[in-house]
Scaffold this motif. Structure first.
Motif, PDB file in Angstrom:
ATOM      1  N   GLU A  58     -36.032  15.199 -25.563  1.00 21.81           N
ATOM      2  CA  GLU A  58     -36.053  16.651 -25.625  1.00 21.81           C
ATOM      3  C   GLU A  58     -37.474  17.199 -25.723  1.00 21.81           C
ATOM      4  OE1 GLU A  58     -36.064  15.114 -29.788  1.00 21.81           O
ATOM      5  OE2 GLU A  58     -35.024  14.630 -27.903  1.00 21.81           O
ATOM      6  N   ARG A  59     -38.415  16.347 -26.120  1.00 17.18           N
ATOM      7  CA  ARG A  59     -39.826  16.731 -26.193  1.00 17.18           C
ATOM      8  C   ARG A  59     -40.651  16.065 -25.088  1.00 17.18           C
ATOM      9  NH1 ARG A  59     -42.110  16.317 -32.190  1.00 17.18           N
ATOM     10  NH2 ARG A  59     -43.796  17.434 -31.098  1.00 17.18           N
ATOM     11  N   GLY A  60     -39.962  15.389 -24.176  1.00 12.07           N
ATOM     12  CA  GLY A  60     -40.634  14.791 -23.029  1.00 12.07           C
ATOM     13  C   GLY A  60     -41.079  13.363 -23.213  1.00 12.07           C
ATOM     14  N   HIS A  61     -40.779  12.731 -24.347  1.00 13.20           N
ATOM     15  CA  HIS A  61     -41.235  11.364 -24.615  1.00 13.20           C
ATOM     16  C   HIS A  61     -40.106  10.363 -24.376  1.00 13.20           C
ATOM     17  CE1 HIS A  61     -44.879  13.016 -26.145  1.00 13.20           C
ATOM     18  NE2 HIS A  61     -44.327  13.560 -27.215  1.00 13.20           N
ATOM     19  N   ARG A  62     -40.410   9.294 -23.644  1.00 13.88           N
ATOM     20  CA  ARG A  62     -39.421   8.255 -23.372  1.00 13.88           C
ATOM     21  C   ARG A  62     -40.035   6.860 -23.563  1.00 13.88           C
ATOM     22  NH1 ARG A  62     -34.608   9.578 -20.893  1.00 13.88           N
ATOM     23  NH2 ARG A  62     -34.347  11.802 -20.457  1.00 13.88           N
ATOM     24  N   ASP A  76     -32.917  11.580 -15.704  1.00 11.56           N
ATOM     25  CA  ASP A  76     -32.674  11.226 -17.100  1.00 11.56           C
ATOM     26  C   ASP A  76     -31.938   9.896 -17.243  1.00 11.56           C
ATOM     27  OD1 ASP A  76     -32.754  14.360 -18.530  1.00 11.56           O
ATOM     28  OD2 ASP A  76     -32.496  14.138 -16.374  1.00 11.56           O
ATOM     29  N   HIS A  77     -31.137   9.545 -16.261  1.00  8.01           N
ATOM     30  CA  HIS A  77     -30.344   8.315 -16.330  1.00  8.01           C
ATOM     31  C   HIS A  77     -31.033   7.135 -15.647  1.00  8.01           C
ATOM     32  CE1 HIS A  77     -27.148  10.868 -17.816  1.00  8.01           C
ATOM     33  NE2 HIS A  77     -27.251  11.627 -16.742  1.00  8.01           N
ATOM     34  N   GLY A  78     -32.220   7.373 -15.088  1.00 10.89           N
ATOM     35  CA  GLY A  78     -32.923   6.316 -14.387  1.00 10.89           C
ATOM     36  C   GLY A  78     -33.664   5.384 -15.334  1.00 10.89           C
ATOM     37  N   PRO A  79     -34.136   4.265 -14.816  1.00  9.15           N
ATOM     38  CA  PRO A  79     -34.810   3.263 -15.648  1.00  9.15           C
ATOM     39  C   PRO A  79     -36.221   3.683 -16.030  1.00  9.15           C
ATOM     40  CG  PRO A  79     -34.915   2.618 -13.353  1.00  9.15           C
ATOM     41  CD  PRO A  79     -34.067   3.860 -13.396  1.00  9.15           C
ATOM     42  N   THR A  80     -36.768   3.003 -17.006  1.00 12.68           N
ATOM     43  CA  THR A  80     -38.164   3.163 -17.400  1.00 12.68           C
ATOM     44  C   THR A  80     -38.899   1.875 -17.074  1.00 12.68           C
ATOM     45  OG1 THR A  80     -37.694   4.727 -19.191  1.00 12.68           O
ATOM     46  CG2 THR A  80     -39.739   3.474 -19.351  1.00 12.68           C
ATOM     47  N   PHE A  81     -39.811   1.948 -16.096  1.00 13.13           N
ATOM     48  CA  PHE A  81     -40.591   0.748 -15.793  1.00 13.13           C
ATOM     49  C   PHE A  81     -42.036   1.056 -15.410  1.00 13.13           C
ATOM     50  CE2 PHE A  81     -38.027   1.611 -11.891  1.00 13.13           C
ATOM     51  CZ  PHE A  81     -39.059   1.952 -11.021  1.00 13.13           C
ATOM     52  N   SER A  82     -42.478   2.306 -15.595  1.00 18.48           N
ATOM     53  CA  SER A  82     -43.878   2.627 -15.321  1.00 18.48           C
ATOM     54  C   SER A  82     -44.256   3.950 -15.981  1.00 18.48           C
ATOM     55  CB  SER A  82     -44.145   2.679 -13.814  1.00 18.48           C
ATOM     56  OG  SER A  82     -45.526   2.894 -13.560  1.00 18.48           O
ATOM     57  N   PHE A  83     -44.274   5.019 -15.195  1.00 19.73           N
ATOM     58  CA  PHE A  83     -44.780   6.311 -15.649  1.00 19.73           C
ATOM     59  C   PHE A  83     -44.025   6.853 -16.861  1.00 19.73           C
ATOM     60  CE2 PHE A  83     -45.316   5.861 -11.044  1.00 19.73           C
ATOM     61  CZ  PHE A  83     -46.690   5.996 -10.924  1.00 19.73           C
ATOM     62  N   LYS A  84     -42.710   6.703 -16.868  1.00 23.13           N
ATOM     63  CA  LYS A  84     -41.915   7.214 -17.987  1.00 23.13           C
ATOM     64  C   LYS A  84     -42.346   6.593 -19.311  1.00 23.13           C
ATOM     65  CE  LYS A  84     -37.475   8.343 -15.743  1.00 23.13           C
ATOM     66  NZ  LYS A  84     -36.037   7.981 -15.707  1.00 23.13           N
ATOM     67  N   GLY A  85     -42.688   5.323 -19.262  1.00 26.63           N
ATOM     68  CA  GLY A  85     -43.017   4.605 -20.482  1.00 26.63           C
ATOM     69  C   GLY A  85     -44.458   4.720 -20.906  1.00 26.63           C
ATOM     70  N   LEU A  86     -45.275   5.461 -20.141  1.00 27.04           N
ATOM     71  CA  LEU A  86     -46.686   5.637 -20.485  1.00 27.04           C
ATOM     72  C   LEU A  86     -46.999   7.071 -20.913  1.00 27.04           C
ATOM     73  CD1 LEU A  86     -48.317   3.436 -17.705  1.00 27.04           C
ATOM     74  CD2 LEU A  86     -48.344   2.987 -20.160  1.00 27.04           C
ATOM     75  N   ASP A 127     -35.887  21.503 -22.019  1.00 25.95           N
ATOM     76  CA  ASP A 127     -35.131  20.551 -22.836  1.00 25.95           C
ATOM     77  C   ASP A 127     -35.471  19.100 -22.509  1.00 25.95           C
ATOM     78  OD1 ASP A 127     -33.956  20.153 -20.377  1.00 25.95           O
ATOM     79  OD2 ASP A 127     -31.924  20.685 -21.019  1.00 25.95           O
ATOM     80  N   GLY A 128     -36.511  18.885 -21.665  1.00 31.32           N
ATOM     81  CA  GLY A 128     -36.966  17.530 -21.389  1.00 31.32           C
ATOM     82  C   GLY A 128     -36.313  16.857 -20.208  1.00 31.32           C
ATOM     83  N   SER A 129     -35.388  17.519 -19.524  1.00 36.32           N
ATOM     84  CA  SER A 129     -34.799  16.920 -18.328  1.00 36.32           C
ATOM     85  C   SER A 129     -35.744  17.125 -17.142  1.00 36.32           C
ATOM     86  CB  SER A 129     -33.423  17.521 -18.042  1.00 36.32           C
ATOM     87  OG  SER A 129     -33.519  18.919 -17.840  1.00 36.32           O
ATOM     88  N   TYR A 130     -35.415  16.493 -16.021  1.00 33.22           N
ATOM     89  CA  TYR A 130     -36.352  16.437 -14.897  1.00 33.22           C
ATOM     90  C   TYR A 130     -36.090  17.549 -13.884  1.00 33.22           C
ATOM     91  CZ  TYR A 130     -37.656  11.892 -16.718  1.00 33.22           C
ATOM     92  OH  TYR A 130     -38.114  10.895 -17.536  1.00 33.22           O
ATOM     93  N   LYS A 131     -37.135  18.274 -13.534  1.00 36.45           N
ATOM     94  CA  LYS A 131     -37.046  19.197 -12.412  1.00 36.45           C
ATOM     95  C   LYS A 131     -36.976  18.387 -11.126  1.00 36.45           C
ATOM     96  CE  LYS A 131     -39.448  23.013 -14.698  1.00 36.45           C
ATOM     97  NZ  LYS A 131     -40.556  24.005 -14.633  1.00 36.45           N
ATOM     98  N   ASN A 132     -36.204  18.903 -10.179  1.00 36.71           N
ATOM     99  CA  ASN A 132     -35.923  18.086  -8.993  1.00 36.71           C
ATOM    100  C   ASN A 132     -36.169  18.889  -7.723  1.00 36.71           C
ATOM    101  OD1 ASN A 132     -35.053  16.126  -7.220  1.00 36.71           O
ATOM    102  ND2 ASN A 132     -32.892  16.353  -7.709  1.00 36.71           N
ATOM    103  N   TYR A 133     -37.433  19.027  -7.344  1.00 37.75           N
ATOM    104  CA  TYR A 133     -37.779  19.696  -6.097  1.00 37.75           C
ATOM    105  C   TYR A 133     -37.805  18.724  -4.924  1.00 37.75           C
ATOM    106  CZ  TYR A 133     -39.286  23.342  -9.335  1.00 37.75           C
ATOM    107  OH  TYR A 133     -39.326  24.281 -10.327  1.00 37.75           O
TER     108      TYR A 133
END
Length: 707
Positions: A111-115, A290-300, A311-317
């Motif tokens: 919700e704060r953008g951290h994963r 939000d349901h995708g894996p974390t293997f690079s950018f999300k985890g950094l 609310d921390g979910s992903y914009k999808n353009y």
């Protein structure tokens, strides 16, 4: 910043300590050093990674590609191995070929953008190569391909960028794997960068000046947990490592060997006079939503690399689950360094930016004037002699064809595609739009100070029907994609001429081939830059599939038997490319004016109706003719060109305009004729009797060149 007794990279860069002098490289060994990632030194490797919110950082070292777990773990000290938001550690004794991941601790607060995930193995955003696959997960840990430490040294043999003017280009869009993967390719290096080298004689014979490679940045070819999904990622528009050439196109098995093989391919293409343009995807990544894996950018640093909602979910353009936050300063710097990396370490000649309108969105997702990244790319002195091409729209409704950025940017011209398709299909009211597209689309580009060569003209691309299918199908046939035929564009301006798909009815087959020739001829006669799709020159089919993104099979592969089966179409395309490159009047650098450049000359273009009088643009006929004059061109090869076009269903007579009755005309193109009488690259075709009417069969084009 001193780790393990070694002087840190960041300290050297900041001038805090005296750096050792760099060795002078031999000619053409210059490389662009990346400020992040795994930096190879004489006595080890410096690892540098960005993370603002991490509370701990580790480097995981592996011995073998298939190892599920690291053999060594390097814990970075936040007091001595962190400067600001950069984490850096020098590990002595490591060499080129070392396998690694990063791993970061930090808050998990979506919700704060951290994963952050302390167990996740993370691909280095600046990794120069990956090796292996996603490994099966039995403990919930995603194990992505390993990063590889790379030595950038390569013997380029004096290779330089070719610097061919964009206006002088003919672009060939192709998929590295699909070009040679078919068993019919007769290559023992099929589906690889080296396989492309095997087909350079073919590309050379075709006459194209540049290949535009569909994505070669690393992308996953299987599910992120190592399982095999029923829809394989074939096209590659799903990046996970922007600095690394895709390992799946490597011929050898050495980890990181794809780096050398890609450079070999570029060097040999350049030796043949063919430039290399990369289709790059900086609008989303394969980590998904939000349901995708974390293997690079999300985890950094998830909230920096991606556009997020409140609310921390992903914009999808992008239509692919997430959107890269390309105008955040950190991400902008990464993309900027990536482009320099490919230009200077791989000698590529340019880029086509997928869904480039996303690059025009600020961190809130709003389209803004003079977006920083777009302007940065246009003004960068190290990229100044590269070609930069925008797909000037995105999946969220932005459409900027004709208005994307500055004069450095060319654009895929979607209006050209649609208008030309509709004209040859026989739609009414398309004579005026067709003339505008032939003349270089001044309605789109002239007001902003751009030129005809800023229009990349195409009738087909990877995304949609092939040329053969455009004239053979009226409905998409995408059931093989597993999405119940819901995917793919429904509005294709296509026609089947009486039968959906293949037919034995000779009149329909002849008309389809004629229409395919009309499209190729229009491309080569239009002001702007023509782009054709690999296989269109031999009528490759995808069986009506207009979205073959997951078809890594014969549906998508180049069938090399067609080179012989459709040799007449191949010859036609070869002749027209040669004609275009020989005739400067077909590729002017400036817009046509409809006026002579000096007294006594003919206008640079004049448009006529079927009777030889100036055309009445209010008519709804299917016929159009024009005379292109070499006035103002300082080229001895420049000649007058006379074009007749008719998209109606019955034959049509034309009269030669009185202004050019005195010129000696030779036939160059007749799309209704059989090979070899349908195309002549030189002025050796039959002479035109200007006293008699010129008769065009239904759906056909004729072009004459002044002898």
């Amino acid at each position: 910043m001193i780790a393990n007794g070694a002087t840190s990279y960041l300290a050297r860069q900041s001038g805090l300590v005296m750096a050792k002098p760099h060795k002078t490289l031999p000619p053409m060994q210059f490389s662009y050093p990346l400020p992040y990632g795994a930096i190879l030194r004489e006595d080890g490797v410096q690892f540098v990674v960005y993370s603002r919110s991490a509370t701990a950082m580790r480097v995981l070292l592996y011995k073998e590609v298939g190892d599920p777990d690291p053999s060594r773990l390097i814990e970075l000290n936040p007091d001595t191995d962190r400067w600001g938001d950069l984490w850096s550690v020098f590990v002595p004794g490591l060499k080129s070929g070392q396998l690694y991941h990063f791993q970061a601790d930090g808050p998990f607060q979506p919700e704060r953008g951290h994963r952050f995930d302390p167990h996740a193995r993370l691909i280095d955003p600046f990794a120069k190569a990956l090796a292996g696959k996603f490994l099966p997960s039995h403990d919930g840990i995603v194990r992505p391909p390993k990063c590889v430490v790379i030595d950038d040294h390569f013997d380029w043999g004096g290779d330089r960028h070719l610097r061919r003017p964009l206006a002088e280009s003919v672009i060939y869009e192709m998929h590295v794997r699909g070009f040679t993967q078919s068993p019919t390719s007769a290559s023992d290096r099929s589906g690889t960068y080296l396989g492309v080298i095997d087909k350079i004689p073919y590309l050379k014979s075709l006459g194209v000046t540049a290949v535009e490679l569909m994505p070669v940045h690393e992308y996953p070819t299987e599910e992120s947990d190592g399982s095999k999904g029923h829809r394989k990622n074939y096209w590659g528009y799903d990046p996970m490592a922007f600095f690394a050439p895709h390992r799946g196109y490597q011929h050898g098995s050495e980890p990181g060997g794809q780096v050398r093989e890609f450079k070999q391919m570029v060097r040999e293409l350049h030796a043949a006079g063919i430039e290399v343009i990369l289709d790059v995807v900086f609008n989303h990544t394969s980590e998904g939503n939000d349901h995708g894996p974390t293997f690079s950018f999300k985890g950094l640093e998830n909230s920096v690399y991606y556009m997020l909602t409140a609310d921390g979910s992903y914009k999808n353009y992008s239509g692919c689950g997430n959107t890269v936050n390309s105008n955040h300063p950190i991400v902008r710097e990464m993309i900027f360094n990536c482009l320099r990396h490919w230009v200077y370490n791989y000698h590529v000649d340019g880029f086509r930016f997928d869904l480039a309108s996303i690059l025009s969105r600020n961190r809130n997702g709003d389209i803004v004037p003079n977006p920083p990244l777009v302007e940065y790319i246009a003004e960068d002195p190290m990229l100044s002699d590269t070609k930069i091409i925008a797909e000037a729209w995105d999946a969220a409704g932005a459409y900027q064809v004709g208005s994307f950025a500055s004069s450095r940017w060319a654009e895929w011209n979607g209006a050209y595609r649609d208008n030309v398709r509709r004209y040859w299909r026989g739609d009414l009211g398309m004579t005026g739009p067709m003339a505008t597209r032939l003349a270089g689309s001044s309605d789109l580009y002239q007001a902003s100070g751009r030129q005809p060569y800023h229009s990349i003209n195409f009738v087909t691309s990877h995304d949609g029907y092939t040329l053969n299918d455009l004239v053979s199908y009226e409905r998409k046939h995408n059931l093989a994609n597993g999405e119940d035929n819901r995917d793919g564009d429904n509005n294709n301006y296509a026609a089947n001429y009486g039968v959906e798909g293949p037919t034995r009815r000779l009149p329909i087959r002849k008309l389809r081939r004629r229409q395919a020739k009309n499209f190729i001829a229009t491309l080569m006669l239009s002001q702007g830059v023509p782009m054709i799709v690999s296989g269109d020159e031999v009528l490759r089919t995808q069986r009506g599939n207009n979205n073959a993104y997951c078809q890594d099979n014969a549906i998508s592969w180049f069938d090399w038997r067609l080179v012989d089966r459709n040799a007449d179409m191949l010859r036609f395309t070869q002749q027209l490319i040669a004609l275009r490159l020989h005739q400067p009047v077909l590729r002017r650098a400036d817009f046509l004016t409809g006026a002579p450049h000096k007294p006594g000359d003919l206008p640079d273009v004049a448009w006529y109706g079927v009777g030889g009088a100036p055309i009445d643009w209010h008519q709804t006929f299917h016929s159009l003719s024009c005379v292109l004059s070499p006035t103002g061109l300082k080229n001895e090869q420049a000649r007058h060109v006379l074009v007749f076009m008719h998209s109606g269903g019955q034959p049509q007579e034309f009269r030669v305009p009185k202004t050019v009755l005195g010129l000696n005309w030779r036939l160059a193109i007749d799309t209704a004729a059989e090979s070899p009488n349908d195309a002549f690259a030189e002025t050796v075709g039959p002479q035109l009797d200007t006293s008699a009417p010129v008769v065009l069969d239904h759906h056909s084009l004729k072009c004459y060149i002044e002898a």
